[in-house]
Design an enzyme around this catalytic site. Structure first.
Site, PDB file in Angstrom:
ATOM      1  N   GLN A  21      10.166  29.043  10.509  1.00 26.55           N
ATOM      2  CA  GLN A  21      11.624  29.118  10.271  1.00 26.55           C
ATOM      3  C   GLN A  21      12.107  27.800   9.672  1.00 26.55           C
ATOM      4  O   GLN A  21      11.820  26.719  10.196  1.00 26.55           O
ATOM      5  CB  GLN A  21      12.370  29.418  11.575  1.00 26.55           C
ATOM      6  CG  GLN A  21      13.862  29.631  11.338  1.00 26.55           C
ATOM      7  CD  GLN A  21      14.624  30.107  12.588  1.00 26.55           C
ATOM      8  OE1 GLN A  21      14.049  30.174  13.680  1.00 26.55           O
ATOM      9  NE2 GLN A  21      15.894  30.412  12.416  1.00 26.55           N
ATOM     10  N   VAL A  76      15.478  27.868   8.006  1.00 28.43           N
ATOM     11  CA  VAL A  76      16.943  27.934   8.050  1.00 28.43           C
ATOM     12  C   VAL A  76      17.326  28.483   9.426  1.00 28.43           C
ATOM     13  O   VAL A  76      16.956  29.611   9.781  1.00 28.43           O
ATOM     14  CB  VAL A  76      17.515  28.842   6.935  1.00 28.43           C
ATOM     15  CG1 VAL A  76      19.032  28.911   7.037  1.00 28.43           C
ATOM     16  CG2 VAL A  76      17.091  28.336   5.559  1.00 28.43           C
ATOM     17  N   ASP A 118      16.222  36.378  -1.884  1.00 30.17           N
ATOM     18  CA  ASP A 118      15.625  35.092  -1.517  1.00 30.17           C
ATOM     19  C   ASP A 118      15.424  34.245  -2.777  1.00 30.17           C
ATOM     20  O   ASP A 118      14.974  34.740  -3.810  1.00 30.17           O
ATOM     21  CB  ASP A 118      14.286  35.312  -0.793  1.00 30.17           C
ATOM     22  CG  ASP A 118      13.844  34.059  -0.062  1.00 30.17           C
ATOM     23  OD1 ASP A 118      13.862  34.061   1.179  1.00 30.17           O
ATOM     24  OD2 ASP A 118      13.496  33.055  -0.742  1.00 30.17           O
ATOM     25  N   ASN A 122      11.177  34.898  11.270  1.00 25.98           N
ATOM     26  CA  ASN A 122      10.522  33.691  11.763  1.00 25.98           C
ATOM     27  C   ASN A 122      11.422  33.072  12.828  1.00 25.98           C
ATOM     28  O   ASN A 122      12.621  32.877  12.591  1.00 25.98           O
ATOM     29  CB  ASN A 122      10.292  32.704  10.620  1.00 25.98           C
ATOM     30  CG  ASN A 122       9.337  33.260   9.574  1.00 25.98           C
ATOM     31  OD1 ASN A 122       8.359  33.917   9.908  1.00 25.98           O
ATOM     32  ND2 ASN A 122       9.629  33.021   8.306  1.00 25.98           N
ATOM     33  N   HIS A 133      17.943  35.434  10.235  1.00 23.13           N
ATOM     34  CA  HIS A 133      17.862  36.265   9.028  1.00 23.13           C
ATOM     35  C   HIS A 133      16.603  37.102   9.097  1.00 23.13           C
ATOM     36  O   HIS A 133      15.598  36.687   9.675  1.00 23.13           O
ATOM     37  CB  HIS A 133      17.878  35.408   7.761  1.00 23.13           C
ATOM     38  CG  HIS A 133      16.878  34.298   7.778  1.00 23.13           C
ATOM     39  ND1 HIS A 133      17.077  33.128   8.499  1.00 23.13           N
ATOM     40  CD2 HIS A 133      15.664  34.180   7.200  1.00 23.13           C
ATOM     41  CE1 HIS A 133      16.035  32.336   8.344  1.00 23.13           C
ATOM     42  NE2 HIS A 133      15.154  32.956   7.576  1.00 23.13           N
ATOM     43  N   ILE A 134      16.686  38.259   8.479  1.00 18.86           N
ATOM     44  CA  ILE A 134      15.549  39.183   8.431  1.00 18.86           C
ATOM     45  C   ILE A 134      15.034  39.203   6.991  1.00 18.86           C
ATOM     46  O   ILE A 134      15.807  39.461   6.063  1.00 18.86           O
ATOM     47  CB  ILE A 134      15.976  40.601   8.851  1.00 18.86           C
ATOM     48  CG1 ILE A 134      16.577  40.588  10.255  1.00 18.86           C
ATOM     49  CG2 ILE A 134      14.791  41.557   8.767  1.00 18.86           C
ATOM     50  CD1 ILE A 134      17.148  41.924  10.697  1.00 18.86           C
ATOM     51  N   HIS A 135      13.753  38.934   6.824  1.00 21.50           N
ATOM     52  CA  HIS A 135      13.138  39.053   5.500  1.00 21.50           C
ATOM     53  C   HIS A 135      12.756  40.516   5.265  1.00 21.50           C
ATOM     54  O   HIS A 135      12.123  41.137   6.122  1.00 21.50           O
ATOM     55  CB  HIS A 135      11.843  38.224   5.427  1.00 21.50           C
ATOM     56  CG  HIS A 135      12.039  36.747   5.548  1.00 21.50           C
ATOM     57  ND1 HIS A 135      12.080  35.906   4.455  1.00 21.50           N
ATOM     58  CD2 HIS A 135      12.196  35.944   6.637  1.00 21.50           C
ATOM     59  CE1 HIS A 135      12.240  34.651   4.862  1.00 21.50           C
ATOM     60  NE2 HIS A 135      12.316  34.650   6.180  1.00 21.50           N
TER      61      HIS A 135
HETATM   62  P1  AMP Z   1      12.733  31.051   6.952  1.00 20.03           P
HETATM   63  O1  AMP Z   1      11.631  30.154   6.457  1.00 20.03           O
HETATM   64  O2  AMP Z   1      12.262  32.276   7.683  1.00 20.03           O
HETATM   65  O3  AMP Z   1      13.788  30.270   7.703  1.00 20.03           O
HETATM   66  O4  AMP Z   1      13.410  31.639   5.644  1.00 20.03           O
HETATM   67  C1  AMP Z   1      14.373  30.961   4.914  1.00 20.03           C
HETATM   68  C2  AMP Z   1      14.378  31.590   3.568  1.00 20.03           C
HETATM   69  O5  AMP Z   1      15.608  31.264   2.929  1.00 20.03           O
HETATM   70  C3  AMP Z   1      13.250  31.131   2.642  1.00 20.03           C
HETATM   71  O6  AMP Z   1      12.482  32.245   2.227  1.00 20.03           O
HETATM   72  C4  AMP Z   1      13.999  30.470   1.490  1.00 20.03           C
HETATM   73  O7  AMP Z   1      13.377  30.700   0.254  1.00 20.03           O
HETATM   74  C5  AMP Z   1      15.356  31.124   1.571  1.00 20.03           C
HETATM   75  N1  AMP Z   1      16.463  30.357   1.037  1.00 20.03           N
HETATM   76  C6  AMP Z   1      16.764  29.054   1.272  1.00 20.03           C
HETATM   77  N2  AMP Z   1      17.878  28.697   0.622  1.00 20.03           N
HETATM   78  C7  AMP Z   1      18.314  29.802  -0.038  1.00 20.03           C
HETATM   79  C8  AMP Z   1      19.405  30.081  -0.895  1.00 20.03           C
HETATM   80  N3  AMP Z   1      20.313  29.130  -1.214  1.00 20.03           N
HETATM   81  N4  AMP Z   1      19.546  31.331  -1.402  1.00 20.03           N
HETATM   82  C9  AMP Z   1      18.640  32.277  -1.094  1.00 20.03           C
HETATM   83  N5  AMP Z   1      17.574  32.087  -0.290  1.00 20.03           N
HETATM   84  C10 AMP Z   1      17.407  30.868   0.219  1.00 20.03           C
END
Ligand code: AMP
Length: 116
Positions: free
Chosen positions: A93, A95, A30, A86, A99-101
């Protein structure tokens, strides 16, 4: 809607720190880590949200969860890690490509799943 940032990473259009990849998913670091270990496990298939997954995605979702555990083992955090998805803007959320954190390396408050 255009491709998400994760689709662009998967297609190689945007650079990322890729720790693992196979035919079904990739794992990247991340960019704004919330814990010493903060990885994202992302299916190649651009499912916008977990709520958009269908019966067709059953095996893929299983694969992703098993990969989370494999990756946790491979980076040495399998004794204590937290997994988070999320779903939707109000849940944090940002993005809209599933995706799984995978978070580890800090002490999680037992109550830190609470929502306001
Ligand atoms: P969410 O808020 O659950 O949609 O998580 C999206 C995650 O993607 C966040 O923790 C961001 O920091 C991460 N993120 C966004 N752009 C990038 C990127 N280019 N490379 C790696 N992580 C990213």
């Amino acid at each position: 809607m255009g491709d998400s940032i994760f689709t662009k990473i998967i297609q190689g259009d945007i650079p990322a720190d890729i720790l693992y990849e196979d035919d079904h998913c990739i794992c990247i670091k991340d960019i704004h880590p919330q814990a010493p270990t903060h990885l994202l496990i992302i299916p190649r298939k651009p499912i916008p949200r977990l709520a958009d997954a269908t019966e067709e995605d059953r095996a893929l979702l299983g694969h992703l969860m098993l990969k989370v555990a494999d990756i946790a083992r491979s980076v040495g955090v399998d004794e204590a890690f937290r997994v988070c998805i999320n779903n939707g803007e109000a849940a944090g959320q940002t993005v809209f490509h599933l995706h799984i954190h995978l978070l580890a390396g800090k002490t999680f408050k037992e109550n830190s799943l609470s929502m306001q």
